[in-house]
Design an enzyme around this catalytic site. Structure first.
Site, PDB file in Angstrom:
ATOM      1  N   GLU A  17       0.836  -1.203   0.000  1.00 36.16           N
ATOM      2  CA  GLU A  17       0.000   0.000   0.000  1.00 36.16           C
ATOM      3  C   GLU A  17       0.870   1.252   0.000  1.00 36.16           C
ATOM      4  O   GLU A  17       1.844   1.341   0.738  1.00 36.16           O
ATOM      5  CB  GLU A  17      -0.893  -0.018   1.241  1.00 36.16           C
ATOM      6  CG  GLU A  17      -1.838   1.165   1.299  1.00 36.16           C
ATOM      7  CD  GLU A  17      -2.893   1.013   2.373  1.00 36.16           C
ATOM      8  OE1 GLU A  17      -3.534  -0.055   2.443  1.00 36.16           O
ATOM      9  OE2 GLU A  17      -3.060   1.954   3.155  1.00 36.16           O
ATOM     10  N   GLN A 212       5.515   6.755  16.078  1.00 39.66           N
ATOM     11  CA  GLN A 212       4.524   6.924  15.012  1.00 39.66           C
ATOM     12  C   GLN A 212       3.505   5.777  15.040  1.00 39.66           C
ATOM     13  O   GLN A 212       2.310   5.989  14.902  1.00 39.66           O
ATOM     14  CB  GLN A 212       5.262   6.961  13.672  1.00 39.66           C
ATOM     15  CG  GLN A 212       4.353   7.224  12.500  1.00 39.66           C
ATOM     16  CD  GLN A 212       5.080   6.957  11.183  1.00 39.66           C
ATOM     17  OE1 GLN A 212       5.899   6.053  11.097  1.00 39.66           O
ATOM     18  NE2 GLN A 212       4.789   7.746  10.185  1.00 39.66           N
TER      19      GLN A 212
HETATM   20  C1  LIG Z   1      -7.239  -1.670   4.495  1.00 39.62           C
HETATM   21  C2  LIG Z   1      -7.738  -0.277   4.849  1.00 39.62           C
HETATM   22  C3  LIG Z   1      -7.522   0.775   3.964  1.00 39.62           C
HETATM   23  C4  LIG Z   1      -7.976   2.061   4.264  1.00 39.62           C
HETATM   24  N1  LIG Z   1      -7.744   3.072   3.363  1.00 39.62           N
HETATM   25  C5  LIG Z   1      -8.225   4.308   3.606  1.00 39.62           C
HETATM   26  C6  LIG Z   1      -8.050   5.366   2.650  1.00 39.62           C
HETATM   27  O1  LIG Z   1      -7.448   5.183   1.599  1.00 39.62           O
HETATM   28  N2  LIG Z   1      -8.578   6.579   2.943  1.00 39.62           N
HETATM   29  C7  LIG Z   1      -9.260   6.820   4.119  1.00 39.62           C
HETATM   30  O2  LIG Z   1      -9.728   7.950   4.309  1.00 39.62           O
HETATM   31  N3  LIG Z   1      -9.461   5.842   5.032  1.00 39.62           N
HETATM   32  C8  LIG Z   1      -8.956   4.596   4.797  1.00 39.62           C
HETATM   33  N4  LIG Z   1      -9.165   3.589   5.718  1.00 39.62           N
HETATM   34  C9  LIG Z   1      -9.852   3.906   6.996  1.00 39.62           C
HETATM   35  C10 LIG Z   1     -11.397   3.812   6.889  1.00 39.62           C
HETATM   36  O3  LIG Z   1     -11.899   4.731   5.952  1.00 39.62           O
HETATM   37  C11 LIG Z   1     -11.936   4.125   8.281  1.00 39.62           C
HETATM   38  O4  LIG Z   1     -11.581   3.095   9.183  1.00 39.62           O
HETATM   39  C12 LIG Z   1     -13.407   4.411   8.356  1.00 39.62           C
HETATM   40  O5  LIG Z   1     -13.700   4.951   9.654  1.00 39.62           O
HETATM   41  C13 LIG Z   1     -14.298   3.182   8.249  1.00 39.62           C
HETATM   42  O6  LIG Z   1     -14.223   2.624   7.042  1.00 39.62           O
HETATM   43  P1  LIG Z   1     -15.019   1.266   6.716  1.00 39.62           P
HETATM   44  O7  LIG Z   1     -14.868   1.082   5.278  1.00 39.62           O
HETATM   45  O8  LIG Z   1     -14.667   0.180   7.653  1.00 39.62           O
HETATM   46  O9  LIG Z   1     -16.555   1.791   7.057  1.00 39.62           O
HETATM   47  P2  LIG Z   1     -17.905   1.062   7.350  1.00 39.62           P
HETATM   48  O10 LIG Z   1     -17.964  -0.301   6.789  1.00 39.62           O
HETATM   49  O11 LIG Z   1     -18.965   2.028   6.929  1.00 39.62           O
HETATM   50  O12 LIG Z   1     -17.898   0.918   8.953  1.00 39.62           O
HETATM   51  C14 LIG Z   1     -17.745   2.061   9.800  1.00 39.62           C
HETATM   52  C15 LIG Z   1     -18.517   1.800  11.106  1.00 39.62           C
HETATM   53  O13 LIG Z   1     -19.910   1.742  10.825  1.00 39.62           O
HETATM   54  C16 LIG Z   1     -20.461   0.500  11.285  1.00 39.62           C
HETATM   55  N5  LIG Z   1     -21.499   0.102  10.333  1.00 39.62           N
HETATM   56  C17 LIG Z   1     -21.304  -0.403   9.083  1.00 39.62           C
HETATM   57  N6  LIG Z   1     -22.514  -0.646   8.496  1.00 39.62           N
HETATM   58  C18 LIG Z   1     -23.452  -0.301   9.410  1.00 39.62           C
HETATM   59  C19 LIG Z   1     -24.899  -0.318   9.410  1.00 39.62           C
HETATM   60  N7  LIG Z   1     -25.599  -0.753   8.350  1.00 39.62           N
HETATM   61  N8  LIG Z   1     -25.559   0.126  10.527  1.00 39.62           N
HETATM   62  C20 LIG Z   1     -24.867   0.584  11.607  1.00 39.62           C
HETATM   63  N9  LIG Z   1     -23.499   0.620  11.660  1.00 39.62           N
HETATM   64  C21 LIG Z   1     -22.816   0.193  10.582  1.00 39.62           C
HETATM   65  C22 LIG Z   1     -19.283  -0.465  11.333  1.00 39.62           C
HETATM   66  O14 LIG Z   1     -19.496  -1.535  12.243  1.00 39.62           O
HETATM   67  C23 LIG Z   1     -18.166   0.477  11.791  1.00 39.62           C
HETATM   68  O15 LIG Z   1     -18.254   0.701  13.170  1.00 39.62           O
HETATM   69  C24 LIG Z   1      -8.689   2.299   5.481  1.00 39.62           C
HETATM   70  C25 LIG Z   1      -8.903   1.240   6.376  1.00 39.62           C
HETATM   71  C26 LIG Z   1      -8.432  -0.040   6.077  1.00 39.62           C
HETATM   72  C27 LIG Z   1      -8.658  -1.158   7.053  1.00 39.62           C
END
Ligand SMILES: Cc1cc2nc3c(=O)[nH]c(=O)nc-3n(C[C@H](O)[C@H](O)[C@H](O)COP(=O)(O)OP(=O)(O)OC[C@H]3O[C@@H](n4cnc5c(N)ncnc54)[C@H](O)[C@@H]3O)c2cc1C
Length: 293
Positions: A17, A212
């Site tokens: 990444e 970090q």
């Molecule tokens: C591999 C990886 C790469 C990443 N890359 C980036 C990046 O490039 N840019 C960036 O800005 N961030 C990045 N992130 C961080 C990510 O955007 C954050 O962690 C963000 O807060 C949550 O993303 P998610 O896709 O897990 O969200 P979601 O799947 O929407 O989950 C977020 C929260 O909402 C809850 N939730 C999900 N669906 C529901 C529902 N239907 N009802 C109620 N609650 C629900 C989940 O349990 C969780 O607590 C990355 C994270 C990972 C693990």
């Protein structure tokens, strides 16, 4: 055009990444990093995206450069927080035209400043973006998984159920980093109980700068285990010793994950090659990926 779903179906993957640099020297460093890591023959490389579009054009630039100028398969990260459907549609059109076929569909985070006004958004959760991209067609879609729960998740069972729903629509998941294999193994078991059979690739953060990593772990909800803290403390701040301990710990973690059947390894490189290359060499990548699962 290579789809990550097909790569994972064919065998274990190793992926790296990167984030889009902000400065010219940053681009030069990244160019050297990519050249240094190419001999490991990564299955794919991924490029992060600033939530709300803050690095949007730089993400596209880097993804398209990888696609056109290197033999590597790129995956574009895309977050839905603060985006309208029409904007996402335009981004997908752009990637389709450029021959990019893999997207990591993410929620993104609201601004850290609680007083800042949230930009208007047509999406609530990452699953809404996954469904949009799947409906648009033509992309292999990955999602984020959080072995130690997402920091906004109040309930473990709910977090896993939401992830299972996301993975019913997506092709694979990549995890947040963690330092103890049991967190990953428990996540995979819990998903299996919910009927999920999609590959979940563990994310690996090599520690080269403990301060970090502690900051990032705090933000992501990852625990830095006491045994690792005491190993790092024993280095007494000596950078070479800290580096050696960080590479040792990550290599041991990767070896255990491969032993336990992980479908691949995804390295958070922080745009640097040295630690990832040293870990890969010690693991014997890419040949070690061909051992049976
Ligand atoms: C591999 C990886 C790469 C990443 N890359 C980036 C990046 O490039 N840019 C960036 O800005 N961030 C990045 N992130 C961080 C990510 O955007 C954050 O962690 C963000 O807060 C949550 O993303 P998610 O896709 O897990 O969200 P979601 O799947 O929407 O989950 C977020 C929260 O909402 C809850 N939730 C999900 N669906 C529901 C529902 N239907 N009802 C109620 N609650 C629900 C989940 O349990 C969780 O607590 C990355 C994270 C990972 C693990």
């Amino acid at each position: 055009m290579t789809r990550i779903a097909d790569l994972l179906a064919a065998g274990r993957t190793a992926s790296f990444e990167f984030f889009p640099p902000k400065t010219e020297p940053g681009w030069a460093t990244l160019g050297r990093t990519i050249a240094d890591l190419e001999p490991i023959r990564p299955s794919f490389v991924s490029v992060t995206y600033g939530a709300g579009g803050s690095t949007r054009s730089r993400t596209h630039e880097l993804v398209n450069w990888v696609r056109q100028e290197t033999p590597l398969t790129p995956m574009a990260h895309l977050t839905c927080f603060g985006h309208r459907r029409a904007e996402i549609e335009a981004i997908l059109e752009g990637y389709r035209a450029a021959g990019v076929t893999n997207i990591l569909a993410l929620g993104g985070d609201p601004p850290a400043d609680a007083l800042a006004e949230a930009p208007p958004s047509d999406y609530r959760y990452a699953v809404d973006l996954v469904e949009h991209i799947v409906g648009f067609g033509g992309f292999s879609v990955g999602v984020a998984a959080h072995p130690e729960l997402h920091p906004r998740s109040a309930d473990r069972a709910d977090d896993r159920r939401h992830l299972a729903v996301k993975l019913a629509a997506a092709d694979f998941a990549i995890t947040q980093f963690f330092f103890d294999a049991t967190h990953y193994l428990r996540l995979v078991d819990e998903l299996a109980t919910l009927g999920v059979d999609r590959p979940v690739v563990p994310g690996i953060m090599p520690i080269t700068n403990p301060a970090q990593v502690r900051r990032m772990a705090e933000l992501s909800g990852a625990e830095v285990p006491a045994w690792l803290v005491s190993r790092l403390d024993a280095a007494g701040g000596d950078p070479d010793e800290l580096y050696r301990i960080g590479v040792d710990a990550a290599t041991e973690l990767c070896a255990e994950l491969l032993d336990q059947g992980a479908p691949g390894l995804h390295f958070y490189t922080m745009n640097r090659s040295t630690a990832t290359r040293d870990i890969a060499t010690r693991l014997g990548l890419p040949a070690a990926l061909r051992t049976t699962r």
